[in-house]
Design an enzyme around this catalytic site. Structure first.
Site, short mmCIF file in Angstrom:
data_model
loop_
_atom_site.label_atom_id
_atom_site.label_comp_id
_atom_site.label_asym_id
_atom_site.label_seq_id
_atom_site.Cartn_x
_atom_site.Cartn_y
_atom_site.Cartn_z
CD GLU A 1 -2.81 -1.10 2.49
OE1 GLU A 1 -3.16 0.03 2.91
OE2 GLU A 1 -3.20 -2.15 2.99
CG PHE A 2 -1.70 1.71 -2.42
CD1 PHE A 2 -2.36 0.51 -2.66
CD2 PHE A 2 -2.26 2.61 -1.52
CE1 PHE A 2 -3.57 0.23 -2.05
CE2 PHE A 2 -3.46 2.33 -0.89
CZ PHE A 2 -4.12 1.13 -1.14
#
Length: 257
Positions: free
Chosen positions: A32-33
């Site tokens: 993420e991410f």
């Protein structure tokens, strides 16, 4: 880790070793991410090499191949960010068993000015919604059999500016109770019961919210969750998942398939 073949290989080898040691069904990557197009490209290469290693290991050990999945952004691309980038759908289709689209956290403590449906199925005012996100993946060419919709077992809280104005999008002044304005579903049920909270179902967003005094909570309950599952079935995607089971109430849910 994903930036070069040497570090990717070290990670892949160790992940397969650990998965087999503990008799797991497979592995799920939660990055993420990726922050830019280069990192998205590296992600695609990681999936290619990971799948190749999984298949080789299964063939040499004569065992069923490990599953390989990934948790991803609700949308195929980061249309809200200054640095535009898009997930490598070609690599996902070829190498992953499925992706877990995180269809939640659309609103929260980073915006204390107004309440929001943090897992809205629809948003009449923007593309920040599960409907838009899932369809963006499909439009980009992702196979529906690879797409899984995320459902939250928690809610986001705010303190209302005016307790008499308590709709989605109403003015707020701060985050509400919970860890950084987050309550588990079990905690929400307890709050609603102890405070005699008013519970509303908003059909424009397909979400639930409750309020008591100046506290406002946006979440999903059995009704909104059932409607979302019906949407996923109608869309023809692979399925749905909850984040996270530990936040559920001890009272069993009954959801009709």
């Amino acid at each position: 880790m994903a930036s070069n073949v040497v570090s990717r290989q070290a990670f892949i080898t160790s992940s397969i070793e650990i998965a087999r040691r503990f008799d797991f069904d497979g592995m799920d990557l939660d990055w993420e991410f990726p922050q830019n197009p280069e990192e998205m490209h590296n992600l695609g290469e990681l999936f290619v090499e990971w799948r190749r290693a999984i298949d080789h290991e299964a063939k040499t050990t004569r065992r069923a191949p490990l599953l390989l999945t990934a948790a991803v952004y609700f949308s195929v691309d980061f249309f809200l960010d200054e640095t535009y980038r898009k997930f490598p759908v070609w690599s996902i289709n070829q190498n992953l068993d499925w992706i877990n689209a995180m269809c939640y956290d659309y609103h929260g403590s980073w915006d204390t000015s107004r309440t929001g449906a943090h897992a809205a199925l629809y948003d009449p005012n923007s593309n920040i919604s599960t409907n838009y996100g899932l369809r963006s993946w499909i439009r980009a060419g992702l196979l529906k059999s690879k797409l899984v919709m995320g459902l939250p077992l928690y809610g986001k809280t705010w303190v209302l500016k005016d307790p008499n104005s308590h709709e989605i999008g109403s003015a707020a002044v701060a985050v509400g109770p919970g860890d950084n304005g987050v309550l588990s579903y079990a905690e929400i049920e307890e709050f609603n019961r102890k405070n005699g909270a008013k519970i509303e179902h908003d059909m424009d967003t397909v979400s639930t919210y409750s309020y008591a005094g100046s506290v406002w909570i946006g979440y999903d309950d059995v009704i909104s969750t059932t409607l979302k599952i019906g949407f996923a079935q109608g869309l023809g995607i692979r399925g749905y998942f909850f984040w996270a089971l530990g936040s559920d109430t001890s009272k069993a849910w009954v959801i009709e398939d």
